[in-house]
Design a protein around this motif. Structure first.
Motif, PDB file in Angstrom:
ATOM      1  N   ILE A 148     105.147  66.989   7.778  1.00  0.00           N
ATOM      2  CA  ILE A 148     104.253  65.819   7.834  1.00  0.00           C
ATOM      3  C   ILE A 148     105.146  64.617   8.087  1.00  0.00           C
ATOM      4  O   ILE A 148     106.102  64.381   7.352  1.00  0.00           O
ATOM      5  CB  ILE A 148     103.460  65.628   6.526  1.00  0.00           C
ATOM      6  CG1 ILE A 148     102.528  66.831   6.268  1.00  0.00           C
ATOM      7  CG2 ILE A 148     102.662  64.332   6.575  1.00  0.00           C
ATOM      8  CD1 ILE A 148     101.784  66.750   4.952  1.00  0.00           C
ATOM      9  N   ASP A 149     104.821  63.860   9.130  1.00  0.00           N
ATOM     10  CA  ASP A 149     105.576  62.632   9.399  1.00  0.00           C
ATOM     11  C   ASP A 149     104.655  61.633  10.081  1.00  0.00           C
ATOM     12  O   ASP A 149     103.466  61.885  10.256  1.00  0.00           O
ATOM     13  CB  ASP A 149     106.843  62.911  10.209  1.00  0.00           C
ATOM     14  CG  ASP A 149     106.584  63.509  11.584  1.00  0.00           C
ATOM     15  OD1 ASP A 149     105.420  63.639  11.997  1.00  0.00           O
ATOM     16  OD2 ASP A 149     107.557  63.830  12.264  1.00  0.00           O
ATOM     17  N   GLY A 150     105.210  60.490  10.434  1.00  0.00           N
ATOM     18  CA  GLY A 150     104.451  59.466  11.150  1.00  0.00           C
ATOM     19  C   GLY A 150     103.211  59.004  10.409  1.00  0.00           C
ATOM     20  O   GLY A 150     103.210  58.836   9.180  1.00  0.00           O
ATOM     21  N   ASP A 151     102.121  58.826  11.141  1.00  0.00           N
ATOM     22  CA  ASP A 151     100.868  58.332  10.568  1.00  0.00           C
ATOM     23  C   ASP A 151     100.299  59.292   9.519  1.00  0.00           C
ATOM     24  O   ASP A 151      99.733  58.841   8.517  1.00  0.00           O
ATOM     25  CB  ASP A 151      99.822  58.093  11.666  1.00  0.00           C
ATOM     26  CG  ASP A 151     100.186  56.890  12.542  1.00  0.00           C
ATOM     27  OD1 ASP A 151     100.978  56.043  12.089  1.00  0.00           O
ATOM     28  OD2 ASP A 151      99.669  56.814  13.670  1.00  0.00           O
ATOM     29  N   ALA A 152     100.431  60.592   9.732  1.00  0.00           N
ATOM     30  CA  ALA A 152      99.930  61.552   8.756  1.00  0.00           C
ATOM     31  C   ALA A 152     100.635  61.397   7.410  1.00  0.00           C
ATOM     32  O   ALA A 152     100.011  61.484   6.358  1.00  0.00           O
ATOM     33  CB  ALA A 152     100.089  62.985   9.271  1.00  0.00           C
ATOM     34  N   LEU A 153     101.949  61.136   7.435  1.00  0.00           N
ATOM     35  CA  LEU A 153     102.700  60.923   6.206  1.00  0.00           C
ATOM     36  C   LEU A 153     102.254  59.637   5.530  1.00  0.00           C
ATOM     37  O   LEU A 153     102.056  59.605   4.304  1.00  0.00           O
ATOM     38  CB  LEU A 153     104.205  60.868   6.512  1.00  0.00           C
ATOM     39  CG  LEU A 153     105.124  60.654   5.309  1.00  0.00           C
ATOM     40  CD1 LEU A 153     105.011  61.807   4.322  1.00  0.00           C
ATOM     41  CD2 LEU A 153     106.559  60.492   5.776  1.00  0.00           C
ATOM     42  N   LYS A 154     102.057  58.581   6.302  1.00  0.00           N
ATOM     43  CA  LYS A 154     101.602  57.306   5.735  1.00  0.00           C
ATOM     44  C   LYS A 154     100.213  57.460   5.106  1.00  0.00           C
ATOM     45  O   LYS A 154      99.948  56.933   4.021  1.00  0.00           O
ATOM     46  CB  LYS A 154     101.588  56.227   6.803  1.00  0.00           C
ATOM     47  CG  LYS A 154     102.986  55.813   7.233  1.00  0.00           C
ATOM     48  CD  LYS A 154     102.943  54.813   8.360  1.00  0.00           C
ATOM     49  CE  LYS A 154     104.356  54.525   8.869  1.00  0.00           C
ATOM     50  NZ  LYS A 154     104.340  53.710  10.065  1.00  0.00           N
ATOM     51  N   THR A 155      99.347  58.192   5.764  1.00  0.00           N
ATOM     52  CA  THR A 155      97.993  58.410   5.248  1.00  0.00           C
ATOM     53  C   THR A 155      98.044  59.205   3.946  1.00  0.00           C
ATOM     54  O   THR A 155      97.415  58.837   2.950  1.00  0.00           O
ATOM     55  CB  THR A 155      97.117  59.150   6.280  1.00  0.00           C
ATOM     56  OG1 THR A 155      97.038  58.344   7.457  1.00  0.00           O
ATOM     57  CG2 THR A 155      95.728  59.420   5.754  1.00  0.00           C
ATOM     58  N   LEU A 156      98.798  60.283   3.926  1.00  0.00           N
ATOM     59  CA  LEU A 156      98.909  61.096   2.724  1.00  0.00           C
ATOM     60  C   LEU A 156      99.554  60.296   1.601  1.00  0.00           C
ATOM     61  O   LEU A 156      99.106  60.346   0.454  1.00  0.00           O
ATOM     62  CB  LEU A 156      99.730  62.356   3.013  1.00  0.00           C
ATOM     63  CG  LEU A 156      99.875  63.353   1.858  1.00  0.00           C
ATOM     64  CD1 LEU A 156      98.508  63.874   1.421  1.00  0.00           C
ATOM     65  CD2 LEU A 156     100.787  64.492   2.268  1.00  0.00           C
ATOM     66  N   GLY A 157     100.569  59.505   1.915  1.00  0.00           N
ATOM     67  CA  GLY A 157     101.267  58.702   0.917  1.00  0.00           C
ATOM     68  C   GLY A 157     100.433  57.563   0.355  1.00  0.00           C
ATOM     69  O   GLY A 157     100.703  57.059  -0.730  1.00  0.00           O
TER      70      GLY A 157
END
Length: 167
Positions: free
Chosen positions: A156-165
């Protein structure tokens, strides 16, 4: 040519980054490297605390007795296995400049990493290799590595990581 393996020093950071860019070219991702010299300096040589990332360099002495040319790197960090209850090493990247391959630098880097594991009673030395990189796969298997094909890599990286975080 004599190859020496040693821990990286702050003065090696430009050469480390040069080899990281060469690795990206080799892996057909020439624009993927975002890291800077400052990033490597912070990770490998923090101003306070213990580094969480380490690097070995392979250095070649020239045939004329001159030396100090960094020809390879092994960037690694400590892992932990809940099954063994022990630490290990995750080899993030191993790269030897193509013009210096065949001189034993790659094997020497892996030998030193294995020595670090043995010295610390760590149980694993692990890494990924791209499935198309058949020369490297053959090299690693010749040293006794065993592919772990039953695992699927997830990221998970990028926007998906920001969303999950963000929860």
């Amino acid at each position: 040519m004599t190859v020496t393996i040693r821990d990286a020093a702050p003065a090696d950071v430009p050469e480390i980054l040069r080899l990281v860019h060469a690795l990206a070219d080799y892996e057909k991702e020439p624009d993927a490297v975002e890291a800077t010299e400052a990033d490597f300096t912070t990770a490998l040589f923090p101003e306070s605390g213990t580094p969480t990332t380490h690097c070995l360099v392979a250095e070649a002495d020239g045939a004329d007795g001159t030396g100090g040319t960094v020809i390879g790197i092994a960037v690694w960090y400590v892992t932990f296995s809940t099954w063994t209850g022990r630490n290990g090493i995750w080899l993030e990247d191993l790269f030897v400049d193509p013009v210096h391959r065949g001189a034993g630098a790659g094997k020497a880097l892996l030998v030193r990493l294995a020595e670090i594991c043995v010295e610390n009673d760590w149980r694993r030395l692990e890494w990924w290799v791209l499935k198309w990189n058949e020369p490297s796969i053959a090299f690693y298997r010749s040293l006794g590595s065993v592919p772990q094909d039953e695992w699927e890599v997830h990221r998970i990286d990028g926007d998906a990581l920001k969303t999950l975080g963000a929860g």
